[in-house]
Motif scaffolding. Structure first.
Motif, PDB file in Angstrom:
ATOM      1  N   LEU A   1       0.857  -1.183   0.000  1.00 18.70           N
ATOM      2  CA  LEU A   1       0.000   0.000   0.000  1.00 18.70           C
ATOM      3  C   LEU A   1       0.893   1.233   0.000  1.00 18.70           C
ATOM      4  CD1 LEU A   1      -2.740   1.456   0.314  1.00 18.70           C
ATOM      5  CD2 LEU A   1      -2.533   1.099   2.789  1.00 18.70           C
TER       6      LEU A   1
ATOM      7  N   PHE B   1      -5.438  -1.289   4.355  1.00 20.46           N
ATOM      8  CA  PHE B   1      -4.364  -1.367   5.335  1.00 20.46           C
ATOM      9  C   PHE B   1      -4.215  -2.784   5.875  1.00 20.46           C
ATOM     10  CE2 PHE B   1      -2.981  -1.203   9.807  1.00 20.46           C
ATOM     11  CZ  PHE B   1      -1.701  -0.719   9.613  1.00 20.46           C
TER      12      PHE B   1
ATOM     13  N   VAL C   1       3.483  -1.244   3.930  1.00 18.13           N
ATOM     14  CA  VAL C   1       2.837   0.064   3.793  1.00 18.13           C
ATOM     15  C   VAL C   1       3.942   1.111   3.668  1.00 18.13           C
ATOM     16  CG1 VAL C   1       1.260   1.736   4.823  1.00 18.13           C
ATOM     17  CG2 VAL C   1       0.889  -0.714   5.200  1.00 18.13           C
TER      18      VAL C   1
END
Length: 201
Positions: free
Chosen positions: A4, A81, A87
């Protein structure tokens, strides 16, 4: 593997240090993992509204019926998430802290029962095992040895947030002093690019 990629700088890509570094981090992971799946979220181009009870993710205990499009968008943010292995966050320091656009995203992922829970021994983070890399830019110098150390509320805040949900060792690439002249800006960017290129899976 799923990544992400978030950016929160109000500057365009060609003039934003945090966007440049976060892109370099993602490029490094694409090189290392040919089948990497990347989800991109630009929190400035597509901002989330500030938190209200009516736009919290439905999974949040405090959520109430409201704008269903906003609730669905919040649910998607949480899903992105939770589904990510890595991330990557571009996070500039604005007025000593994070951009409000990034704070709105954080308000969607700190969800009791999903990313943390309270028990008899206190809080337990439920997002353990997730890897977070933060590309952080600062106009001046805010290290522990500097006079402005106590004014630094970006790195310290993000470490607290992710530690709270179980990610106790986020990796932070800092480019600082970028407003202290072109030479310092170039040196900070070069060091940040080297740090990005040294990342491994």
């Amino acid at each position: 593997m799923k990544l992400l990629h978030l950016d929160s700088s109000i500057l365009p890509a060609d003039s934003s240090v945090s966007r440049t570094i976060s892109a370099a981090v993602v490029s490094q992971f694409r090189t290392l993992q040919s089948d990497l799946t990347v989800t991109r979220r630009d929190l400035v181009a597509d901002p989330l509204p500030h938190m209200t009870l009516a736009n919290l993710p439905p999974a949040h205990p405090g959520s109430v019926p409201g704008n269903e499009a906003d609730r669905a968008a919040s649910a998607l943010v949480l899903e992105e998430f939770l589904g990510a292995d890595i991330v990557v966050i571009g996070a500039p320091m604005y007025n000593f802290t994070i951009p409000t656009q990034l704070k709105a995203w954080i308000d969607r992922i700190l969800v009791p029962g999903s990313t943390f829970r309270y028990g008899s021994d206190g809080v337990e983070g439920l997002a353990k095992g997730k890897r977070v890399i933060i590309a952080l830019s600062r106009g001046s110098f805010y290290g522990q040895e500097t006079p402005y150390a106590t004014a630094e509320h970006t790195e310290t805040y993000l470490r607290t947030v992710f530690g709270f949900i179980g990610i106790t060792e986020p990796e932070i690439i800092v480019a600082e002093g970028i407003a202290r002249g072109e030479e310092q800006r170039a040196a900070a960017l070069e060091a940040a690019h080297q740090a990005a290129a040294s990342l491994h899976l």
